[in-house]
Design an enzyme around this catalytic site. Sequence first.
Site, PDB file in Angstrom:
ATOM      1  N   ASP A  23      16.974 102.121   9.828  1.00  0.00           N
ATOM      2  CA  ASP A  23      18.301 102.524  10.130  1.00  0.00           C
ATOM      3  C   ASP A  23      18.916 103.721   9.174  1.00  0.00           C
ATOM      4  O   ASP A  23      18.501 103.481   7.815  1.00  0.00           O
ATOM      5  CB  ASP A  23      19.268 101.315  10.204  1.00  0.00           C
ATOM      6  CG  ASP A  23      20.563 101.601  11.121  1.00  0.00           C
ATOM      7  OD1 ASP A  23      20.653 102.485  11.702  1.00  0.00           O
ATOM      8  OD2 ASP A  23      21.270 100.767  10.637  1.00  0.00           O
ATOM      9  N   ASN A  25      19.335 107.173   9.543  1.00  0.00           N
ATOM     10  CA  ASN A  25      19.076 108.581   9.770  1.00  0.00           C
ATOM     11  C   ASN A  25      20.205 109.258  10.022  1.00  0.00           C
ATOM     12  O   ASN A  25      20.404 110.379   9.328  1.00  0.00           O
ATOM     13  CB  ASN A  25      18.057 108.695  10.873  1.00  0.00           C
ATOM     14  CG  ASN A  25      16.598 107.986  10.593  1.00  0.00           C
ATOM     15  OD1 ASN A  25      16.372 107.500   9.360  1.00  0.00           O
ATOM     16  ND2 ASN A  25      15.999 108.018  11.772  1.00  0.00           N
ATOM     17  N   GLY A  26      21.132 108.892  10.773  1.00  0.00           N
ATOM     18  CA  GLY A  26      22.209 109.443  11.298  1.00  0.00           C
ATOM     19  C   GLY A  26      23.385 109.819  10.152  1.00  0.00           C
ATOM     20  O   GLY A  26      23.478 110.993   9.818  1.00  0.00           O
ATOM     21  N   HIS A  40      16.560 112.021  11.633  1.00  0.00           N
ATOM     22  CA  HIS A  40      15.444 111.413  12.386  1.00  0.00           C
ATOM     23  C   HIS A  40      14.161 112.145  11.849  1.00  0.00           C
ATOM     24  O   HIS A  40      13.024 111.465  11.595  1.00  0.00           O
ATOM     25  CB  HIS A  40      15.538 111.590  13.891  1.00  0.00           C
ATOM     26  CG  HIS A  40      16.710 110.736  14.171  1.00  0.00           C
ATOM     27  ND1 HIS A  40      17.054 109.573  13.983  1.00  0.00           N
ATOM     28  CD2 HIS A  40      17.608 111.153  15.191  1.00  0.00           C
ATOM     29  CE1 HIS A  40      18.204 108.894  14.555  1.00  0.00           C
ATOM     30  NE2 HIS A  40      18.645 110.036  15.422  1.00  0.00           N
ATOM     31  N   SER A  68      15.715 101.068  20.390  1.00  0.00           N
ATOM     32  CA  SER A  68      16.065  99.823  21.081  1.00  0.00           C
ATOM     33  C   SER A  68      16.638 100.046  22.422  1.00  0.00           C
ATOM     34  O   SER A  68      17.016 101.208  22.986  1.00  0.00           O
ATOM     35  CB  SER A  68      17.248  99.314  20.319  1.00  0.00           C
ATOM     36  OG  SER A  68      18.520 100.062  20.575  1.00  0.00           O
ATOM     37  N   THR A  69      16.730  98.996  23.378  1.00  0.00           N
ATOM     38  CA  THR A  69      17.350  99.230  24.697  1.00  0.00           C
ATOM     39  C   THR A  69      18.805  99.621  24.662  1.00  0.00           C
ATOM     40  O   THR A  69      19.152 100.104  25.818  1.00  0.00           O
ATOM     41  CB  THR A  69      17.147  97.870  25.408  1.00  0.00           C
ATOM     42  OG1 THR A  69      17.487  96.735  24.434  1.00  0.00           O
ATOM     43  CG2 THR A  69      15.437  97.397  25.900  1.00  0.00           C
ATOM     44  N   GLU A  70      19.369  99.299  23.412  1.00  0.00           N
ATOM     45  CA  GLU A  70      20.664  99.670  23.478  1.00  0.00           C
ATOM     46  C   GLU A  70      20.885 101.090  22.945  1.00  0.00           C
ATOM     47  O   GLU A  70      22.016 101.671  22.915  1.00  0.00           O
ATOM     48  CB  GLU A  70      21.302  98.670  22.323  1.00  0.00           C
ATOM     49  CG  GLU A  70      21.808  97.340  22.794  1.00  0.00           C
ATOM     50  CD  GLU A  70      20.372  96.555  22.937  1.00  0.00           C
ATOM     51  OE1 GLU A  70      19.289  97.006  22.080  1.00  0.00           O
ATOM     52  OE2 GLU A  70      20.313  95.733  23.741  1.00  0.00           O
ATOM     53  N   LEU A 134      -5.250  98.434   9.955  1.00  0.00           N
ATOM     54  CA  LEU A 134      -3.819  98.248  10.175  1.00  0.00           C
ATOM     55  C   LEU A 134      -3.353  98.398  11.520  1.00  0.00           C
ATOM     56  O   LEU A 134      -3.632  99.095  12.441  1.00  0.00           O
ATOM     57  CB  LEU A 134      -2.929  99.494   9.346  1.00  0.00           C
ATOM     58  CG  LEU A 134      -1.597  99.274   9.489  1.00  0.00           C
ATOM     59  CD1 LEU A 134      -0.975  98.248   8.738  1.00  0.00           C
ATOM     60  CD2 LEU A 134      -0.864 100.776   8.831  1.00  0.00           C
ATOM     61  N   ARG A 191      22.258  93.271   9.857  1.00  0.00           N
ATOM     62  CA  ARG A 191      22.419  92.561  11.266  1.00  0.00           C
ATOM     63  C   ARG A 191      21.199  92.986  11.869  1.00  0.00           C
ATOM     64  O   ARG A 191      20.079  93.951  11.388  1.00  0.00           O
ATOM     65  CB  ARG A 191      23.492  93.062  12.293  1.00  0.00           C
ATOM     66  CG  ARG A 191      23.579  94.688  12.335  1.00  0.00           C
ATOM     67  CD  ARG A 191      24.580  94.921  13.288  1.00  0.00           C
ATOM     68  NE  ARG A 191      24.596  96.474  13.564  1.00  0.00           N
ATOM     69  CZ  ARG A 191      25.686  97.075  12.836  1.00  0.00           C
ATOM     70  NH1 ARG A 191      26.615  96.429  12.078  1.00  0.00           N
ATOM     71  NH2 ARG A 191      25.634  98.501  12.815  1.00  0.00           N
ATOM     72  N   SER A 193      20.343  93.304  15.317  1.00  0.00           N
ATOM     73  CA  SER A 193      20.424  94.213  16.517  1.00  0.00           C
ATOM     74  C   SER A 193      19.254  94.218  17.504  1.00  0.00           C
ATOM     75  O   SER A 193      18.709  95.140  17.767  1.00  0.00           O
ATOM     76  CB  SER A 193      20.147  95.908  15.761  1.00  0.00           C
ATOM     77  OG  SER A 193      21.280  96.069  14.856  1.00  0.00           O
ATOM     78  N   GLU A 204      11.483  86.193   6.005  1.00  0.00           N
ATOM     79  CA  GLU A 204      12.340  86.670   4.763  1.00  0.00           C
ATOM     80  C   GLU A 204      13.000  87.726   5.210  1.00  0.00           C
ATOM     81  O   GLU A 204      12.349  88.881   5.793  1.00  0.00           O
ATOM     82  CB  GLU A 204      11.579  86.811   3.528  1.00  0.00           C
ATOM     83  CG  GLU A 204      10.869  85.387   3.125  1.00  0.00           C
ATOM     84  CD  GLU A 204      11.985  84.189   2.727  1.00  0.00           C
ATOM     85  OE1 GLU A 204      13.020  84.620   2.249  1.00  0.00           O
ATOM     86  OE2 GLU A 204      11.700  83.153   2.768  1.00  0.00           O
TER      87      GLU A 204
HETATM   88  C1  IPE Z   1      18.606  99.516  15.365  1.00  0.00           C
HETATM   89  O1  IPE Z   1      19.427 100.573  14.937  1.00  0.00           O
HETATM   90  C2  IPE Z   1      17.602 100.389  16.343  1.00  0.00           C
HETATM   91  C3  IPE Z   1      16.605 100.783  15.642  1.00  0.00           C
HETATM   92  C4  IPE Z   1      16.506 100.886  14.375  1.00  0.00           C
HETATM   93  C5  IPE Z   1      15.797 101.484  16.663  1.00  0.00           C
HETATM   94  P1  IPE Z   1      20.890 100.834  15.497  1.00  0.00           P
HETATM   95  O2  IPE Z   1      21.404 101.789  14.689  1.00  0.00           O
HETATM   96  O3  IPE Z   1      20.747 101.199  16.852  1.00  0.00           O
HETATM   97  O4  IPE Z   1      21.702  99.566  15.380  1.00  0.00           O
HETATM   98  P2  IPE Z   1      23.243  99.103  15.422  1.00  0.00           P
HETATM   99  O5  IPE Z   1      23.585  99.859  16.535  1.00  0.00           O
HETATM  100  O6  IPE Z   1      23.814  99.942  14.117  1.00  0.00           O
HETATM  101  O7  IPE Z   1      23.386  97.697  15.511  1.00  0.00           O
HETATM  102  C1  IPE Z   2      18.120 104.658  12.976  1.00  0.00           C
HETATM  103  O1  IPE Z   2      18.949 105.588  12.504  1.00  0.00           O
HETATM  104  C2  IPE Z   2      17.053 105.543  14.271  1.00  0.00           C
HETATM  105  C3  IPE Z   2      17.529 104.662  15.199  1.00  0.00           C
HETATM  106  C4  IPE Z   2      18.279 104.033  15.684  1.00  0.00           C
HETATM  107  C5  IPE Z   2      16.596 105.789  16.547  1.00  0.00           C
HETATM  108  P1  IPE Z   2      20.366 105.760  13.131  1.00  0.00           P
HETATM  109  O2  IPE Z   2      20.263 107.018  14.116  1.00  0.00           O
HETATM  110  O3  IPE Z   2      20.766 104.617  13.733  1.00  0.00           O
HETATM  111  O4  IPE Z   2      21.231 106.185  12.112  1.00  0.00           O
HETATM  112  P2  IPE Z   2      22.893 105.662  11.539  1.00  0.00           P
HETATM  113  O5  IPE Z   2      22.781 104.218  11.738  1.00  0.00           O
HETATM  114  O6  IPE Z   2      23.701 106.268  12.710  1.00  0.00           O
HETATM  115  O7  IPE Z   2      23.208 106.305  10.374  1.00  0.00           O
HETATM  116 MG    MG Z   3      21.980 103.047  13.171  1.00  0.00          MG
END
Ligand code: IPE
Ligand code: IPE
Ligand code: MG
Length: 237
Positions: A23, A25-26, A40, A68-70, A134, A191, A193, A204
């Site tokens: 998590d 990247n954005g 990404h 994720s599915t979300e 692996l 969390r 997610s 852990e």
């Molecule tokens: C969780 O990250 C899903 C992945 C890393 C693929 P999200 O960025 O989608 O999670 P939330 O929305 O912050 O819970």
């Molecule tokens: C995780 O990084 C990658 C995916 C969920 C695909 P995010 O894209 O969720 O990055 P943030 O959480 O917005 O910084």
């Molecule tokens: Mg994220």
Amino acid sequence: MYEELLKQIDANKLPQHVAIIMDGNGRWAEERRLPRTFGHRVGVASVKAVIKVCLELRIKYLTLYAFSTENWARPKNEIDALFKLLQEFLRKERKRLQKEEIKLNVIGRWRELPAKVVKSITSVVEETRNNSKLILNIALNYGGRQEIIDAINKGIENGEKDFSIETLQKYLYTSGIPEPDLLIRTSGECRISNFLLWQIAYTELYFTKVYWPEFREEEFLKALIAYQRRERRFGKI
Ligand code: IPE
Ligand code: IPE
Ligand code: MG
């Protein structure tokens, strides 16, 4: 730095299975006034770094949460960019996966992804299926609740009536794979997610503020060192 950290690793106390919620990247990109998709892209280098360490330390299972599915709720251009990166990764890395004896295994409702993506996944999964150094699980269109529902439905289809823990586990996407010993989440969010809900009952958890694009070899070693300092009790005293 890497060598220093490596000295602190106890080879006898390594996790067998590490799962990672990649998590941040954005935010990493936004902080640099770059497009999110750039984050990404840089994150792919972290994927390679973590795989390298797993091979070096002989960690046998690595599970990465990639979509994720979300995540379908994101803008279309970001979703498209993510699947483009995935295909690029598969295209560029397939030779190396084979050379390093890595088996690609995809978990989630990945067969519902765009046909082109399904095709590239299927071909690499097929090509690497006899590798065992692996096991690289990539969670794509993955949801932990959906996994449990899918397992129950598969079980019913197969004639199961009375579900025990063992029966249900047989039908999970991860059937045959040991539960994660360590779950890492980057970017400071604490969390789950909807990741591996069933499998992490005794895992852990390790949370770090580092954004995924900056989570490289050293950061991974730090997580492993923290894991080795934990006392796992499994309900005992
Ligand atoms: C969780 O990250 C899903 C992945 C890393 C693929 P999200 O960025 O989608 O999670 P939330 O929305 O912050 O819970
Ligand atoms: C995780 O990084 C990658 C995916 C969920 C695909 P995010 O894209 O969720 O990055 P943030 O959480 O917005 O910084
Ligand atoms: Mg994220």
